[in-house]
Design an enzyme around this catalytic site. Structure first.
Site: not given
Ligand SMILES: *Cc1c(COP(=O)(O)O)cnc(C)c1O
Length: 344
Positions: A75, A100, A226, A230, A232, A326
């Site tokens: 992020k 959050s 996903e 969830g 979607d 991620s």
């Molecule tokens: C925000 C986040 C996601 C999902 O990312 P999107 O861009 O909303 O699809 C996945 N893994 C982590 C660790 C995140 O912080």
């Protein structure tokens, strides 16, 4: 450029979607300029490999370790890029974000580094650790009651009263472009891929990754992953319009979003091969695999893409497969319970 033509002319996009969204959809050029903006600030995270994971899947897996990114998740890339793109005036007034989770911390951190004031709207019952981390990055925290108040309403009011710019977590050109830099780095480092697996909440990471993969490795098949509870985005992919679901019950708290964005959805429809789901049990197993075998801490959401490969949800035998881990922001007590093998 070819990829832009492809995106705009793809039959999966209805004429209406195109006219609404294509004028402001990010392209691979935006990912390139984002990479340039975050260079030397965001970490160029390592690409990890594992013989055990390769033997288990029969594939060659390349793990992009965004759990080791600044702020503990990818992020930071999108947040830093979006703030850097603001006018000097807007930077002086500041930005507001509601979340959050990892986006809020990323905005606070990226704001601090660029000397831009940040206001983060968080639920009163958010984990104290997250509130403290956000304040630690210099963010002004505004608490709200999530049962009686609407955070978007509070965000709008604050942006009007104080001239703050609202930066959403995924449905934003500069955020998507920033997130795409992780896949760009991955493919530039390891070469063309047969497949790329990416987790999906609102689809910002998937959309940015797809732009990068299509440009740098055109025959790469892209899969979004996903939580089963969830799905979607999977439903939206299959039906061709954005499907909304109730807040899903899953340990993947970063993927509890209930609908895709107006910008992320058309990019997914045009560029992604398929959308798949994994169970919470698979996520726990994958967290344990990362801890035991690869010596890294991951959060449940961070394991979505890897779980799809390690559990054969996306068969990848004989392929060169990119996997984005991620994030790694997990409460230590919860993490200990996951490693001990229970879901609570
Ligand atoms: C925000 C986040 C996601 C999902 O990312 P999107 O861009 O909303 O699809 C996945 N893994 C982590 C660790 C995140 O912080």
């Amino acid at each position: 450029m070819e990829e832009h033509l492809f995106l705009n002319q793809h039959p999966a996009m209805s004429a209406q979607t195109q006219s609404q969204a294509s004028s402001s959809l990010p392209t691979y050029d935006d990912v390139i300029t984002a990479a340039w903006r975050i260079a030397g600030v965001a970490h160029r995270t390592p690409v990890l490999t594992s013989r055990t994971a390769d033997e288990r899947t029969g594939a060659t897996l390349f793990f992009k370790a965004e759990n080791l990114q600044r702020g503990g998740a990818f992020k930071f890339r999108g947040a830093y890029n979006a703030i850097a793109r603001l006018s000097d005036d807007a930077k002086l007034r500041g930005v507001v974000a509601f979340s959050s989770g990892n986006h809020a911390q990323a905005i606070a951190y990226a704001g601090q580094l660029q000397k831009v004031p940040t206001v983060i709207i968080m639920p009163k019952d958010a984990p104290a650790m997250k509130v403290e981390a956000t304040k630690g990055y210099g963010g002004e925290v505004v608490l709200y009651d999530r049962y009686t108040e609407d955070r978007e309403e509070i965000g709008r009011r604050l942006s009007e009263e104080r001239g703050l710019t609202l930066i959403p977590p995924y449905d934003h050109e500069d955020v998507i472009a920033g997130q795409g830099t992780a896949a760009k780095e991955l493919i530039e480092e390891v070469g063309p891929l047969d497949m790329l697996l990416v987790c999906v909440g609102g689809g910002g990471l998937l959309a940015g990754s797809a732009l990068a993969a299509q440009a740098l490795s055109p025959s790469c098949r892209i899969y979004g992953v996903e939580p089963e509870a969830g799905n979607d985005a999977q439903q939206s992919f299959r039906t061709g319009s954005v499907v909304r679901i109730p807040v899903p019950v899953t340990i993947a708290d970063g993927a509890q979003t209930t609908y895709m964005g107006q910008k992320t959805f058309p990019i997914m429809r045009a560029l992604v091969t398929d959308m798949v789901t994994v169970t919470d049990e698979m996520l726990v197993d994958t967290m344990r695999f990362f801890a035991e075998r690869m010596k890294i801490v991951t959060e449940p959401t961070g394991c979505l893409a890897a779980a799809a490969a390690l559990h054969g949800v996306v068969p990848c035998k004989g392929k060169r497969v990119g996997i984005i881990i991620s994030g790694g922001n997990v409460d230590p007590k919860a993490y200990a319970r996951f490693l001990a093998g229970n879901m609570g």
